[in-house]
Design a protein around this motif. Structure first.
Motif, short mmCIF file in Angstrom:
data_model
loop_
_atom_site.label_atom_id
_atom_site.label_comp_id
_atom_site.label_asym_id
_atom_site.label_seq_id
_atom_site.Cartn_x
_atom_site.Cartn_y
_atom_site.Cartn_z
N THR A 54 0.85 -1.19 0.00
CA THR A 54 0.00 0.00 0.00
C THR A 54 0.88 1.24 0.00
OG1 THR A 54 -1.70 -1.17 1.25
CG2 THR A 54 -1.86 1.23 1.19
N VAL A 55 0.66 2.09 -0.99
CA VAL A 55 1.32 3.39 -1.03
C VAL A 55 0.27 4.39 -0.56
CG1 VAL A 55 2.57 5.06 -2.42
CG2 VAL A 55 2.70 2.61 -2.99
N PRO A 56 0.44 4.97 0.64
CA PRO A 56 -0.59 5.85 1.21
C PRO A 56 -0.85 7.08 0.34
CG PRO A 56 1.05 5.26 2.86
CD PRO A 56 1.58 4.80 1.54
N ALA A 57 -2.03 7.62 0.50
CA ALA A 57 -2.43 8.82 -0.25
C ALA A 57 -1.37 9.91 -0.11
CB ALA A 57 -3.78 9.33 0.25
N GLU A 58 -1.04 10.52 -1.23
CA GLU A 58 -0.12 11.65 -1.35
C GLU A 58 1.34 11.30 -1.09
OE1 GLU A 58 -1.55 15.13 0.68
OE2 GLU A 58 -3.57 14.85 -0.10
N ALA A 59 1.66 10.04 -0.82
CA ALA A 59 3.06 9.64 -0.62
C ALA A 59 3.77 9.55 -1.96
CB ALA A 59 3.14 8.30 0.10
N ALA A 71 -3.06 9.27 -9.12
CA ALA A 71 -1.87 8.56 -8.64
C ALA A 71 -1.06 8.07 -9.84
CB ALA A 71 -2.26 7.38 -7.76
N GLU A 72 0.21 7.73 -9.59
CA GLU A 72 1.08 7.23 -10.65
C GLU A 72 1.82 5.99 -10.17
OE1 GLU A 72 3.69 10.06 -12.45
OE2 GLU A 72 2.18 11.64 -12.44
N LEU A 73 1.91 4.99 -11.06
CA LEU A 73 2.63 3.76 -10.75
C LEU A 73 3.41 3.33 -11.97
CD1 LEU A 73 3.25 1.26 -8.96
CD2 LEU A 73 1.13 0.24 -9.86
N THR A 74 4.67 2.98 -11.76
CA THR A 74 5.48 2.32 -12.78
C THR A 74 5.79 0.93 -12.26
OG1 THR A 74 6.47 4.38 -13.54
CG2 THR A 74 7.64 2.35 -14.09
#
Length: 172
Positions: free
Chosen positions: A50-55, A113-116
């Motif tokens: 989990t990547v918390p909000a705004e992290a 959000a962004e994910l690579t």
């Protein structure tokens, strides 16, 4: 069959091992073929990142899946990557060793959000690995997915994406 899963997480990322009944599992999508359905019904524990909000992570998180080649038969796995709204992360899925392995990978990317994601298949020459990526993108979300294969007898990454709101981008 047997695999080990180890996570080297960025400090901002929460890592959990959960039972198959965890309510967060399945948000990315459902299995779309027979092997993915078998992996869904057979896994015992799932890894949840989990990547918390705004992290915004300061380095990649690496999930190392190692086939031990010790036990005969297939192994099954499940991974959920949940990038919450306005967060940003890079996740590397590194596969090595010898195994017969099927897994489901859920990539849930929240609003803005962004994910690579980088998938590296560097399996031993006798490995069979079938994986389904189920992708769910929120409003204005961005996902970049890169898959690199160096080894294995048979490897397959099958992906499905669901756009839940306008403005999302998917690059594969």
């Amino acid at each position: 069959g047997s695999v080990t899963v180890e996570v080297d997480a960025a400090p901002e990322v929460l890592v959990e091992t959960v039972d198959r009944g965890d309510s967060r599992l399945g948000r990315g999508g459902e299995p779309s073929d027979r092997v993915a359905a078998r992996a869904w019904t057979a896994f015992e524990k799932a890894t949840v990142l989990t990547v918390p909000a705004e992290a915004v992570t300061d380095r990649p998180t690496t999930v190392s899946v190692r086939g031990t080649g010790v036990e005969p038969g297939p192994a099954f796995g499940h991974l959920l990557v949940d990038v919450q709204p306005f967060a940003s992360a890079v996740v590397v899925l590194d596969h090595t060793g010898s195994a017969t392995y099927a897994d489901n990978v859920e990539l849930v990317v929240g609003d803005s959000a962004e994910l690579t994601v980088v998938v590296v298949n560097d399996w031993a020459d006798d490995t069979v690995h079938l994986s389904q990526q189920s992708i769910r993108l929120g409003r204005d979300a961005k996902l970049r997915s890169i898959a690199v294969g160096f080894g294995g007898d048979v490897t397959r990454v099958s992906s499905e994406a669901r756009f839940t709101a306008p403005g999302a981008e998917l690059e594969m």
